[in-house]
Scaffold this motif. Structure first.
Motif, PDB file in Angstrom:
ATOM      1  N   VAL A 303       0.885  -1.090  -0.062  1.00 38.94           N
ATOM      2  CA  VAL A 303      -0.107   0.031  -0.153  1.00 38.94           C
ATOM      3  C   VAL A 303       0.786   1.190  -0.016  1.00 38.94           C
ATOM      4  O   VAL A 303       2.106   1.276   0.660  1.00 38.94           O
ATOM      5  N   GLU A 310      -6.940   7.360  -3.548  1.00 35.57           N
ATOM      6  CA  GLU A 310      -7.917   6.894  -2.399  1.00 35.57           C
ATOM      7  C   GLU A 310      -8.549   5.940  -3.345  1.00 35.57           C
ATOM      8  O   GLU A 310      -9.200   4.602  -2.935  1.00 35.57           O
ATOM      9  N   PHE A 313      -6.759   2.602  -3.914  1.00 38.87           N
ATOM     10  CA  PHE A 313      -6.535   1.785  -2.577  1.00 38.87           C
ATOM     11  C   PHE A 313      -8.040   1.397  -2.383  1.00 38.87           C
ATOM     12  O   PHE A 313      -8.186   0.067  -1.619  1.00 38.87           O
ATOM     13  N   GLN A 314      -9.022   1.939  -2.820  1.00 37.56           N
ATOM     14  CA  GLN A 314     -10.503   1.288  -2.472  1.00 37.56           C
ATOM     15  C   GLN A 314     -10.564   0.116  -3.326  1.00 37.56           C
ATOM     16  O   GLN A 314     -11.273  -0.918  -2.755  1.00 37.56           O
ATOM     17  N   LYS A 353       0.322   6.486   4.162  1.00 39.09           N
ATOM     18  CA  LYS A 353       0.675   5.086   3.961  1.00 39.09           C
ATOM     19  C   LYS A 353       0.242   4.194   5.159  1.00 39.09           C
ATOM     20  O   LYS A 353      -0.180   3.134   4.946  1.00 39.09           O
ATOM     21  N   GLU A 355      -1.961   4.900   7.365  1.00 41.32           N
ATOM     22  CA  GLU A 355      -3.256   4.857   7.787  1.00 41.32           C
ATOM     23  C   GLU A 355      -3.856   4.016   6.714  1.00 41.32           C
ATOM     24  O   GLU A 355      -4.903   2.881   7.049  1.00 41.32           O
ATOM     25  N   ARG A 356      -3.498   3.646   5.572  1.00 47.32           N
ATOM     26  CA  ARG A 356      -4.090   2.716   4.708  1.00 47.32           C
ATOM     27  C   ARG A 356      -3.579   1.333   4.967  1.00 47.32           C
ATOM     28  O   ARG A 356      -4.400   0.373   5.005  1.00 47.32           O
ATOM     29  N   ARG A 359      -6.115   0.417   8.007  1.00 47.19           N
ATOM     30  CA  ARG A 359      -7.583   0.011   7.207  1.00 47.19           C
ATOM     31  C   ARG A 359      -7.389  -1.536   6.377  1.00 47.19           C
ATOM     32  O   ARG A 359      -8.375  -2.346   6.313  1.00 47.19           O
ATOM     33  N   PHE A 360      -6.097  -1.567   5.577  1.00 43.05           N
ATOM     34  CA  PHE A 360      -5.970  -2.961   4.809  1.00 43.05           C
ATOM     35  C   PHE A 360      -6.082  -4.004   5.879  1.00 43.05           C
ATOM     36  O   PHE A 360      -6.855  -5.012   5.845  1.00 43.05           O
TER      37      PHE A 360
END
Length: 441
Positions: A303, A310, A313-314, A353, A355-356, A359-360
């Motif tokens: 990621v 975004e 990433f989604q 990075k 944060e993603r 979330r991942f």
């Protein structure tokens, strides 16, 4: 230090491919009569096998070299960091020698130059399976070196070169030796396992007098005849990978596939110079599960790759939700010295990075927890790794050592590492399972 038998200390860092290199060097050292020391003080010199893939690995390797120099003073450096120009000598100019990865002859030449050991046919003995760094009941089986891909985030080809497949007869002989020595699980590794034999045009080799093509499908079918667990790692999703799924359904091969998808956004995959697309991958996963419903799929993802929006990433999160992979690793993109991706525009801020990444992992944690919870009440075969009193730690076919989950097994009296036992799953969390002997809860 004892002068009767020259002793070499050994520090092994990095991935299973590096560990395999270490095992070959250790085997040659023992074959030539050198002793292997477990301490700096008792060693006449020290070999450090390094990793140089990401910045943290470079730092760890340089620290290990510095420690060896401080504690012993005579150090030979090998491995991936050694291939990165003068990085080692700039940091540690007093090392005896520096080589790149899979450099057995160069390492032995450096040992000979600094620690002479005349050949003695009465003491220069080594077991047929060689010297291993893994526990006795499992072993990594490296089938090739190097890689023909040029992924923009990776520098492996610059360190290990293009694909070079080992002769299939040599691979099978090593596998036989390992099984004869008591190994219960063979973990097939390379930089690109599904490309095995491409460089030699899948030429026919020989094992025990019979012809076998130098190709992944034929190799794993032959390995399946040895009667132990066979697990595939680092498999690119080429079309011919579909051929091994029926072998998993038949029980010749563990129903486990390690496929490094890396992302799901077509735009990011193109920037990474990765093959395939997320749509094709989802269709392949569905087809694999239709042939072998019990297949466990592991993957790795990045990621925060340069330019990741975004929306990109989604798409990755949507892919995760639909694919429902069993095991995975995820990393925030880290610039690697020498990688072409460093020149890409629109770098993702470090805070974003992370944060993603969080979330991942939150999405995957829920998927993993649900998949493991569905196993409660089932009977599973468990390979025992450790035994502590009446409790053991093992793994199912869905779990590779060190990177996946484990099974905590009660009622383990009389078991030893390497035993394969049936167990009933009684509990789970997001990563691991708990089990008891069948019929006990």
């Amino acid at each position: 230090m004892s002068q009767s038998v020259p002793k070499v200390g050994f520090v092994s860092l990095g991935c299973p491919k590096a560990s395999s290199d270490s095992e070959r060097i250790l085997t040659q050292l023992r074959a030539e009569g050198y002793g292997i020391s477990s301490s700096y003080n008792d060693a006449d010199l020290v070999v450090v096998n390094t990793c140089g893939f990401i910045d943290s690995a470079v730092e760890e390797s340089l620290d290990a070299i510095g420690e060896a120099l401080a504690e012993n003073g005579k150090v030979i450096v090998t491995g991936c960091l050694g291939a990165k120009g003068d990085v080692v000598r700039q940091a540690h100019p007093n090392v005896l020698a520096v080589t790149g990865p899979h450099a057995l002859e160069e390492v032995m030449s450096a040992v000979h130059a600094n620690l002479h050991k005349p050949h003695d046919p009465y003491t220069d003995l080594v077991p047929p399976q060689g010297i291993r760094l893994t526990p006795k009941h499992y072993a990594y089986l490296k089938i090739s070196e190097g890689c023909n891909h040029r992924c923009s985030f990776c520098i492996i080809p610059s360190m290990r070169g293009d694909l070079v497949s080992r002769p299939i007869g040599d691979v099978m002989q090593e596998a036989e030796n390992l099984v004869n020595a008591g190994v219960s699980e063979l973990l097939v590794i390379s930089q690109d396992t599904s490309a095995y034999g491409v460089d030699v045009k899948y030429r026919t080799g020989f094992w025990n007098g019979r012809p076998v093509k130098t190709r992944m499908t034929e190799l794993v079918r032959a390995l399946g005849e040895l009667g132990v667990w066979v697990r595939l790692h680092y498999v690119y999703p080429y079309p011919h990978v579909d051929e091994v799924i029926p072998l998993m359904a038949e029980g010749l091969l563990l129903p486990y596939l390690d496929v490094p998808f890396q992302h799901a956004s077509p735009r990011i995959l193109k920037a990474m110079k990765r093959p395939a697309s997320s749509e094709n991958n989802l269709a392949r996963i569905k087809a694999w599960r239709e042939v072998c419903p019990d297949i466990a799929i592991r993957s790795t993802f990045i990621v925060g790759f340069p330019g990741e929006t975004e929306e990109d990433f989604q798409m990755l999160l949507d892919f995760l939700s639909e694919a429902e992979l069993d095991r995975l690793g995820c990393f925030a993109y880290s610039a690697v010295d020498g990688a072409s991706a460093n020149a890409l525009p629109n770098a993702v801020p470090e805070t974003l990075k992370q944060e993603r990444l969080a979330r991942f992992m939150e999405v995957q944690e829920a998927i993993s927890a649900a998949k493991l919870q569905a196993k409660i009440g089932r009977l599973e075969m468990v390979l025992v790794d450790e035994v502590n009193g009446d409790e053991a730690i093992g793994r199912t076919s869905a779990d590779a050592p060190e990177i996946d989950g484990v099974v905590y097994l009660a009622g383990a009296d009389g078991l030893i590492p390497g035993d394969l036992v049936e167990a009933q799953i009684v509990d789970s969390d997001g990563h691991d399972l708990w089990a008891t002997p069948p019929g006990r809860d």
